[in-house]
Scaffold this motif. Sequence first.
Motif, PDB file in Angstrom:
ATOM      1  N   ARG A   1       0.844  -1.201   0.000  1.00  0.00           N
ATOM      2  CA  ARG A   1       0.000   0.000   0.000  1.00  0.00           C
ATOM      3  C   ARG A   1       0.874   1.244   0.000  1.00  0.00           C
ATOM      4  O   ARG A   1       1.720   1.433   0.867  1.00  0.00           O
ATOM      5  CB  ARG A   1      -0.911   0.016   1.227  1.00  0.00           C
ATOM      6  CG  ARG A   1      -1.926  -1.114   1.229  1.00  0.00           C
ATOM      7  CD  ARG A   1      -2.961  -0.929   2.332  1.00  0.00           C
ATOM      8  NE  ARG A   1      -3.733  -2.167   2.518  1.00  0.00           N
ATOM      9  CZ  ARG A   1      -3.589  -2.995   3.533  1.00  0.00           C
ATOM     10  NH1 ARG A   1      -2.710  -2.721   4.492  1.00  0.00           N
ATOM     11  NH2 ARG A   1      -4.312  -4.091   3.631  1.00  0.00           N
ATOM     12  N   GLY A   2       0.632   2.118  -0.956  1.00  0.00           N
ATOM     13  CA  GLY A   2       1.427   3.329  -1.067  1.00  0.00           C
ATOM     14  C   GLY A   2       2.786   3.106  -1.690  1.00  0.00           C
ATOM     15  O   GLY A   2       3.610   4.023  -1.744  1.00  0.00           O
ATOM     16  N   SER A   3       3.057   1.880  -2.149  1.00  0.00           N
ATOM     17  CA  SER A   3       4.336   1.548  -2.754  1.00  0.00           C
ATOM     18  C   SER A   3       4.127   1.260  -4.237  1.00  0.00           C
ATOM     19  O   SER A   3       3.056   0.784  -4.646  1.00  0.00           O
ATOM     20  CB  SER A   3       4.945   0.313  -2.069  1.00  0.00           C
ATOM     21  OG  SER A   3       6.013  -0.221  -2.830  1.00  0.00           O
ATOM     22  N   PRO A   4       5.126   1.531  -5.087  1.00  0.00           N
ATOM     23  CA  PRO A   4       4.987   1.203  -6.507  1.00  0.00           C
ATOM     24  C   PRO A   4       5.015  -0.296  -6.770  1.00  0.00           C
ATOM     25  O   PRO A   4       4.700  -0.738  -7.876  1.00  0.00           O
ATOM     26  CB  PRO A   4       6.197   1.900  -7.153  1.00  0.00           C
ATOM     27  CG  PRO A   4       7.196   2.031  -6.053  1.00  0.00           C
ATOM     28  CD  PRO A   4       6.390   2.236  -4.811  1.00  0.00           C
ATOM     29  N   GLN A   5       5.402  -1.099  -5.778  1.00  0.00           N
ATOM     30  CA  GLN A   5       5.490  -2.540  -5.959  1.00  0.00           C
ATOM     31  C   GLN A   5       4.210  -3.232  -5.517  1.00  0.00           C
ATOM     32  O   GLN A   5       3.554  -2.816  -4.558  1.00  0.00           O
ATOM     33  CB  GLN A   5       6.681  -3.104  -5.189  1.00  0.00           C
ATOM     34  CG  GLN A   5       8.029  -2.618  -5.712  1.00  0.00           C
ATOM     35  CD  GLN A   5       9.177  -3.185  -4.908  1.00  0.00           C
ATOM     36  OE1 GLN A   5       9.321  -2.899  -3.728  1.00  0.00           O
ATOM     37  NE2 GLN A   5      10.007  -4.002  -5.555  1.00  0.00           N
ATOM     38  N   THR A   6       3.869  -4.301  -6.204  1.00  0.00           N
ATOM     39  CA  THR A   6       2.681  -5.088  -5.884  1.00  0.00           C
ATOM     40  C   THR A   6       3.017  -6.117  -4.809  1.00  0.00           C
ATOM     41  O   THR A   6       4.191  -6.435  -4.577  1.00  0.00           O
ATOM     42  CB  THR A   6       2.175  -5.827  -7.126  1.00  0.00           C
ATOM     43  OG1 THR A   6       3.179  -6.769  -7.548  1.00  0.00           O
ATOM     44  CG2 THR A   6       1.894  -4.857  -8.264  1.00  0.00           C
ATOM     45  N   PRO A   7       1.987  -6.676  -4.139  1.00  0.00           N
ATOM     46  CA  PRO A   7       2.269  -7.749  -3.179  1.00  0.00           C
ATOM     47  C   PRO A   7       3.017  -8.910  -3.818  1.00  0.00           C
ATOM     48  O   PRO A   7       3.905  -9.505  -3.200  1.00  0.00           O
ATOM     49  CB  PRO A   7       0.868  -8.164  -2.707  1.00  0.00           C
ATOM     50  CG  PRO A   7       0.038  -6.938  -2.879  1.00  0.00           C
ATOM     51  CD  PRO A   7       0.569  -6.260  -4.117  1.00  0.00           C
ATOM     52  N   SER A   8       2.660  -9.241  -5.060  1.00  0.00           N
ATOM     53  CA  SER A   8       3.336 -10.335  -5.751  1.00  0.00           C
ATOM     54  C   SER A   8       4.813 -10.028  -5.964  1.00  0.00           C
ATOM     55  O   SER A   8       5.672 -10.896  -5.776  1.00  0.00           O
ATOM     56  CB  SER A   8       2.658 -10.599  -7.095  1.00  0.00           C
ATOM     57  OG  SER A   8       3.354 -11.592  -7.828  1.00  0.00           O
ATOM     58  N   ALA A   9       5.120  -8.772  -6.340  1.00  0.00           N
ATOM     59  CA  ALA A   9       6.519  -8.391  -6.555  1.00  0.00           C
ATOM     60  C   ALA A   9       7.315  -8.459  -5.266  1.00  0.00           C
ATOM     61  O   ALA A   9       8.468  -8.905  -5.245  1.00  0.00           O
ATOM     62  CB  ALA A   9       6.592  -6.988  -7.154  1.00  0.00           C
ATOM     63  N   LEU A  10       6.707  -8.056  -4.163  1.00  0.00           N
ATOM     64  CA  LEU A  10       7.393  -8.113  -2.873  1.00  0.00           C
ATOM     65  C   LEU A  10       7.612  -9.560  -2.429  1.00  0.00           C
ATOM     66  O   LEU A  10       8.647  -9.902  -1.859  1.00  0.00           O
ATOM     67  CB  LEU A  10       6.593  -7.350  -1.820  1.00  0.00           C
ATOM     68  CG  LEU A  10       6.548  -5.821  -1.997  1.00  0.00           C
ATOM     69  CD1 LEU A  10       5.580  -5.195  -0.995  1.00  0.00           C
ATOM     70  CD2 LEU A  10       7.928  -5.214  -1.831  1.00  0.00           C
TER      71      LEU A  10
END
Length: 295
Positions: A24-33
């Motif tokens: 949330r609030g990040s350019p990365q998606t949960p999948s990317a993380l």
Amino acid sequence: MGQSDEMAAFLHIVERGGFAAAARGSPQTPSALSKLVQRLEARLGVRLLTRTTRRIALTPEGETYAARARDILAMIEATETEVTAGRGRPRGHLRVNTGTAYARHRLIPLLPAFCAEYPDITLDLTVTDRRVDLVAEGADVLLRTGPLDDSTLIARRIATGRRVICAAPAYLDRRGTPRQPNDLLAHDCIMLHGQARLTIWPFHDGEGLAALTVPGRLATDSAEALRDMALAGLGVIRISEFVVREDIAAGRLVSLLAAQHASEEVPVWAITAPGRHRMPRIRAFVDFLAAHAAA
């Protein structure tokens, strides 16, 4: 993505408690993380996180990695800030953990002046009376009173207080006023549980110090609750003087056995992890408390 960026992303996931919250609030998606952590684990050859459908938890190896990552990122930040120290005021996010009584009676009244002096520092205050692990909690500064448990941390004394014994007038009307330390053996004394040393109250006996183990049916894990229980007339307490100073002045509580009580100094400590105490925002906060907390 460099190693320091991976470390920062990993810590963000841990502190937010999951991939979705970290995204949330990040350019990365949960999948990317999630894939970032998988790549990190593959490179290190160990499992850093255990995952369920609802939460994540650090493995022992993950706890070690997170602790070292915090230290490394703190050193990078401190180094960069030192190099650019002349370009501006301390800035960044500060995480402080302290007990309920100290927060209410000492720290929070000082925060308006601190925020006005350091407008570029944001602050996250966690208040709890349980003993916490500085690194595991992700705190920059712990504020604690009394003796220290861990000598590997950096501790600076920012103030010194004392303890007093007191009870409410209603309790004393009902049970009588103790005139000598041994009179307490016939009274209800309220304790902070989990701190056995605080059930032993020191007194002057004419030849030196005598330790009295006081009785009591009630206990709490909060210094603020301890004060409230005394105000409710439930018993006698021994507590840091700053918590009950106004109550004693107003007559809501009565100081007891002041002449016999051996009121030892109670240090107030600002505790940081090694290396982090040099970070400008942490140093600014600790210096500010050292200058203002005693008053």
